[in-house]
Every structure is written in structure tokens, then in C-alpha cells.
Motif scaffolding. Sequence first.
Motif, mmCIF file in Angstrom:
data_model
loop_
_atom_site.group_PDB
_atom_site.id
_atom_site.type_symbol
_atom_site.label_atom_id
_atom_site.label_comp_id
_atom_site.label_asym_id
_atom_site.label_seq_id
_atom_site.Cartn_x
_atom_site.Cartn_y
_atom_site.Cartn_z
ATOM 1 N N TYR A 28 0.847 -1.182 0.000
ATOM 2 C CA TYR A 28 0.000 0.000 0.000
ATOM 3 C C TYR A 28 0.890 1.241 0.000
ATOM 4 O O TYR A 28 1.733 1.397 0.869
ATOM 5 N N VAL A 29 0.669 2.099 -0.976
ATOM 6 C CA VAL A 29 1.463 3.316 -1.123
ATOM 7 C C VAL A 29 0.586 4.498 -0.737
ATOM 8 O O VAL A 29 -0.441 4.764 -1.383
ATOM 9 N N PHE A 30 0.958 5.200 0.323
ATOM 10 C CA PHE A 30 0.152 6.312 0.845
ATOM 11 C C PHE A 30 0.073 7.454 -0.163
ATOM 12 O O PHE A 30 1.046 7.770 -0.851
ATOM 13 N N LYS A 31 -1.108 8.096 -0.229
ATOM 14 C CA LYS A 31 -1.310 9.293 -1.053
ATOM 15 C C LYS A 31 -1.798 10.430 -0.151
ATOM 16 O O LYS A 31 -2.793 10.260 0.576
ATOM 17 N N PRO A 32 -1.142 11.570 -0.138
ATOM 18 C CA PRO A 32 -1.647 12.712 0.635
ATOM 19 C C PRO A 32 -3.074 13.063 0.197
ATOM 20 O O PRO A 32 -3.399 12.982 -0.989
ATOM 21 N N HIS A 33 -3.924 13.450 1.159
ATOM 22 C CA HIS A 33 -5.328 13.673 0.823
ATOM 23 C C HIS A 33 -5.982 14.598 1.855
ATOM 24 O O HIS A 33 -5.520 14.741 2.987
ATOM 25 N N TRP A 34 -7.095 15.193 1.434
ATOM 26 C CA TRP A 34 -7.922 16.011 2.307
ATOM 27 C C TRP A 34 -8.967 15.138 2.988
ATOM 28 O O TRP A 34 -9.362 14.101 2.456
#
Length: 383
Positions: A28-34
Motif C-alpha cells: 500500500y502506497v500512501f497518497k496525501p489527501h484532504w
Amino acid sequence: MKLNKIFLTATLLFAGVCANAQETVTEYVFKPHWFMQAQIGGQETLGEGKFGKLLSGNAQLAAGYKFNPYIGMRLAVNAWASRGAIAINPYASVENLWNGGKTAYYKWNYVAPTLDAVVDLTNLIGGYNPTRLCEVDLLAGFGVNYAWHNKDAQKLQASIADAYGDGIGLNAWGGGKWRFLSQFGCALNFNVSSRVQIGLELMANIVNDNYNSKHYDNTDWYFNALLGVGWSFGPKYNVNTRVIEEPVQEPVIVEKVVEKIVEVPVQVEEKKVEKEVLRRDVFFLINQYVIRPQEMEKVAQVAEYLQSHPDATVTITGYADKGTGSMAYNLRLSAQRSQAVAKALQEKYYIPASRMIVKSMGEDMYQPYPDAVQNRVAICIAE
């Protein structure tokens, strides 16, 4: 012709079995998000009343941004009402202002915007895994509290003063008041889907003195318990699935030293020195240090070598993928992996601890392989 077909079929079947035997891993590759939160609950103000008597309604809206798997920020607006209490037993003849002639209760409204840091404690300790059922967050921040509509306390203070004079201890403020606010707490969130969470949040809030219309030269406190739902805008992570290709085992190293034969062979004998070194790499799944059955075969090969070479020793060095988890977690995990191999050699194959050197990667986070998956390994070198 038939023989060729039979050979081709057997070859394809063998290739299919080999392909199926390969191990796949999901990363799982984290993605910055709101993200956004809507919560509702209750507030208990610290005061003279019994627990529950100073309980009032509470609601909160928040929006924030997760920068990485561990740290985020949010802007929250908390509002509704607070309650205060004061013992007025000596003034029991004053009517309609207290409960039972012992304690008077009053309330006022407020709104409190804050800027909070959000630390994902679960990912920080256990490594990033967005598919967990629940996660624990730590929260801390600061802001302001704007309070107004304090007419109950003003009315109570005026009634007591008219009937008995000053001295009851109230210092009711009027109009609207701004106060500095700091807060800290924690949240327990449950993943309903990849974008939706439900959770419980507990916060302690510290404001300037006289928030509860009593002046005692100390800070005032109130506590919030909120239940709500959160949404993530956009995907929080990418999923990569791939086949783990185990590295080709290094061949057995045989060192030979042969002296050159001189012209008088009667006086010089040929000498050969052979040194056999066995290396086996025991691979682990992400965030684990349990030896899988297919990897236990490698441990058995190391044990067989040591049993057939009574003077040999083995060095076991554990590693962890430095791209997953914190440094402290990876240092602990790498040590657990090397210790798991050493324990298996002792308990299953009766290899004494005196024939083992158990190590793990240091704080330089050395990685023996360029592939992150292959660095979840304990390397055994017996010689």
C-alpha cells in the motif's frame, strides 16, 4: 509427433505450477489527501456540580490534510454550550435559581475554532497499513474560545447580591468574551470503507480563568466526547501487487590454495585448503517475524550444514524494509527476525547458542537489496 506434443504439454504444466508457486505481495502506497469530519456529543465543564450535572450538548466540524501516513493537520470548529455551577446553600431562600436549594446551575454559549496536529499512533508503531479495522490518533492544538449569552450567571449574581450582598463567589462576565484555548486528546476510528470512518474522540480543553464566571486565579477546563463520521476526498492510497522473486542463492564458496611445485618434487608436497561457506536468506512478510513453512526449509539447510560441520558457526543478521514503519519499529523488527531464526535452530534442530552470532541492522538502516520486499529478511552465513 505425439512425443513432441506430450513433451510440450508437460513443459507448459510445469511452467504453470512454477508460476503458481511464486509468492505475491500486496503493498500500500500512501497518497496525501484532504479529509472532513462531522461530530456530535457532549461537554462536561469542570466545576462544583456532580458529574453529569454540568453536561451540555456539543458539536464539531473539521477539515484537514494528511501529509504522510503519520502526520496530518486539521481546522476544527467546536460549538454549542457550556454549564457552570456554584454552591449556594446559605442562600436557599432565593427562588427559581437552583436545584434543591444547594447548588445553582447556569449555562452559556460558545464557539471555538482550533488548529490541531493529528498523529496516527497506529501507523507510527505498527507500520503503514490502511486496511486495519481501527486506528488510534493523538491530537493536540490551540485556538480561541468565543463565549456569549451568559445571562443565567448574571441573573444569579444579581439576585444573590440584592438579597444577601456580595461574596457568593460569582464573577459573571457580560457580552462576548474571547479567550485563548489549548487542547489535547485522542481518537479511536473504525474504517467502514476505504474513504469512510466512524470514530469516538475525547478532548481536554484549557481556557483562561473566569470562563465559568468564577475567578480563582487558575485555568478553567472542559472536556468533550464526540461521536462522528469522517470522509476522505480522493483515494488515500494506491495498491501494488507483484510477485516476489527470491534472489539467486550465491554458490558455495570454495577457496583453494595450491603451492607451486618446484623442480625437486620429493621435498615439496601439494597443499589444498578448502573453505565451504553456506548462505541462506530467510524472507518474511511485511511487518512479520514468523518463519513461513517454505522459509523453514532454508533454516533446516543451515542446521544440516552445522550438524555436518561441528566446528562451523553461523551469523544471522536481521533486516527490515526502511520504507515501511519508523526507525525504532524497524530496528526492533529486524532484531525479532534474526532472533526467530536463532530460536528455530536451537529448539527444532538443537544447535547450541554458542555456535550462533545473532545481529540486526544498525541505525544506519543498511539495506542488503535494492528491492524493498527482499529487505524483509534474515541472512544466515554459516562457515
